[in-house]
Design an enzyme around this catalytic site. Structure first.
Site, short mmCIF file in Angstrom:
data_model
loop_
_atom_site.label_atom_id
_atom_site.label_comp_id
_atom_site.label_asym_id
_atom_site.label_seq_id
_atom_site.Cartn_x
_atom_site.Cartn_y
_atom_site.Cartn_z
N ASP A 1 -1.80 6.38 -3.36
CA ASP A 1 -0.65 5.69 -2.80
C ASP A 1 -0.24 4.56 -3.76
O ASP A 1 -0.67 4.53 -4.91
CB ASP A 1 -0.98 5.16 -1.40
CG ASP A 1 -2.11 4.14 -1.40
OD1 ASP A 1 -2.87 4.09 -2.39
OD2 ASP A 1 -2.23 3.39 -0.42
N ASP B 1 -5.61 2.22 -3.05
CA ASP B 1 -6.78 2.11 -2.18
C ASP B 1 -7.01 3.44 -1.47
O ASP B 1 -8.10 3.72 -1.01
CB ASP B 1 -6.64 0.94 -1.19
CG ASP B 1 -5.48 1.08 -0.22
OD1 ASP B 1 -4.58 1.90 -0.48
OD2 ASP B 1 -5.47 0.36 0.79
N ASP C 1 -0.95 1.38 -4.12
CA ASP C 1 -1.95 0.45 -4.68
C ASP C 1 -3.30 1.11 -4.92
O ASP C 1 -4.27 0.44 -5.27
CB ASP C 1 -2.12 -0.76 -3.78
CG ASP C 1 -2.70 -0.40 -2.42
OD1 ASP C 1 -2.52 0.75 -1.98
OD2 ASP C 1 -3.32 -1.27 -1.78
N SER D 1 0.82 -1.22 0.00
CA SER D 1 0.00 0.00 0.00
C SER D 1 0.85 1.27 0.00
O SER D 1 1.55 1.54 -0.97
CB SER D 1 -0.96 -0.04 1.19
OG SER D 1 -1.95 0.96 1.08
#
EC number: 5.4.2.10
Length: 434
Positions: A229, A233, A231, A91
């Site tokens: 960020d 999410d 990834d 992440s």
């Protein structure tokens, strides 16, 4: 739990998260699920961990579909057609980290009970290795990104805004620029080439790391800036004046449009500003432990319409119980089409906040928190699901042991005299540390 933190398994590559660990996770998961879909972010170590996971899954007889480099919300949405989803990502953590996050078909991350089952099975060697003729198949699917885009386009209206988009060299580069263009936006991209070294900036989209985005929004006379960020999410934003919008502010803004003025439940973690409570007056604000998994659990438990974390995780259960920075970006564009982001921000109440930390050895944290709770309980309503938060007449204070460092953190917020509230809590903690 030993392996799982507040957002899956995560740690430094080849030290805390190794191919051996990934193989074991795959074996345990494959022993319990017949089908799985797996994706990864652009980290240098992600293919290595993915290969080990696939080996473990198939060795236990599970059929695996690989969707390649995708965002976490894309993978979570793809999981609807399988018994589980597996995402290789750390992440917002720096490039030396990698992680594994597991998903249910409804887009909900594995909950505490499921995580404990995985940990116990690894510790006890409770997994299968099938015979050669029952090894799982491996397939590839290139449609996951397109399916995710199509879903969002069915739910969000078009816009002709000029948007500066900073993907941080992360997986968001594979989807958000194309989605916003298809929605009618003029998109100016920064760091939109996937690179697991994250050369442009730290993956976490906080105020400190988005100086280039803030300058670019002003220079290009854009309507807003959006950042992801590693990834995607998470999603954070910059207004048309180049000002960073805090996570608490975005929580409140999204909440207003999701609730539509009706009394609806909204789920947030314990460290969320009372700005959200006051701005969403009439809504029921439910607080959980810090971590998007716990927020998602709360949304599901209480049937909430929306939830999120000030760190940049926004969960819209109509789409998924996974934080979806892609949908959040499209939704924010739709909102700003009607009113400038700076004007929306100006409508929010503003309170003073003070944060700090004191050193505390891990083995002393439990005893410390018991002492702190005894001192804080007489002062107001106490919430002790994650640290000790006490509601005071003029604000609130949270004393919470760090989950990653030998520290105890203190956060205070007040309508006035925040230093007084913080000082009171700090004195209690110092006395308890003696």
């Amino acid at each position: 739990m030993k392996l799982f933190g507040s957002s899956g398994i995560r740690g430094i590559v080849n030290k805390e998260v190794t191919p051996e660990l990934a193989l074991q996770v795959g074996l345990v998961l494959g022993s319990r699920k017949k089908t799985a879909v797996i994706g990864r972010d652009p980290r240098v170590s992600a293919p290595m961990i993915e290969h080990a996971l696939v080996a473990g899954l198939t060795a236990a007889g599970c059929d695996v579909t690989k969707v390649g480099m995708v965002t976490t919300p894309t993978l979570a949405y793809a999981a609807r057609e399988y018994e589980c989803g597996v995402m290789v990502t750390a992440s917002h953590n720096p490039s030396e980290y990698v992680g594994i996050k597991l998903w249910n078909p409804d887009g909900m991350a594995f909950d505490s009970a499921q995580q404990e089952e995985i940990e116990d099975a690894i510790e006890n060697g409770n997994f299968l290795r099938v015979t050669w003729d029952l090894i799982g198949n491996v397939a590839e699917d290139e449609n996951a990104i397109r399916s995710h885009i199509d879903l969002i386009e069915r739910l969000v209206g078009n816009s002709k805004l000029r948007v500066v988009l900073d993907c941080g060299c992360g997986a968001g580069s594979t989807i958000t620029p194309y989605l916003l263009q298809e929605l009618g936006c003029q998109v100016i991209t920064l760091n939109s080439q996937p690179d697991g070294h994250f050369p442009a900036r730290n993956p976490e989209p906080n105020d400190q790391n988005l100086s280039l985005l803030k300058k670019a929004v002003v220079a290009f006379e854009a309507d807003l800036g959006i950042a992801h960020d590693g990834d995607a999410d998470r999603m954070m934003a910059v207004d048309e004046k180049g000002n960073f919008i805090s996570g608490d502010e975005l929580l409140a803004i999204f909440g207003r449009f999701e609730c539509g003025g009706e009394k609806e439940a909204v789920v947030v973690p314990v460290d969320t500003s009372m700005m959200v409570d006051d701005y969403l007056e009439g809504s029921e604000i439910i607080r959980t432990r810090v971590g998007d998994v716990y927020v998602a659990e709360g949304i599901k438990q209480y049937g909430a319409i929306y939830g999120g974390e000030p760190s940049g995780s926004w969960i819209f259960p109509r789409i998924s119980y996974c934080p979806d920075g892609i949908y959040a970006a499209a939704k924010l564009v739709e909102i700003v089409r009607k009113k400038k982001l700076s004007e929306l921000r100006a409508e929010l109440p503003v309170y003073a906040t003070k944060r700090g930390a004191l050193p505390c050895a891990n083995e002393k944290k439990a005893e410390l928190m018991e002492k702190v709770k005894t001192k804080l309980e007489p002062l107001g309503k106490v919430l002790d699901i994650d640290g000790i938060r006490v509601e005071l007449e003029n604000g609130w204070v949270l004393v919470r042991p760090s989950g990653t460092e030998t520290k105890v953190r203190i956060t205070a917020e007040a309508r006035e005299n925040v230093d007084e509230i913080y000082g009171m809590a700090e004195k209690i903690v110092k006395e308890a540390l003696k």
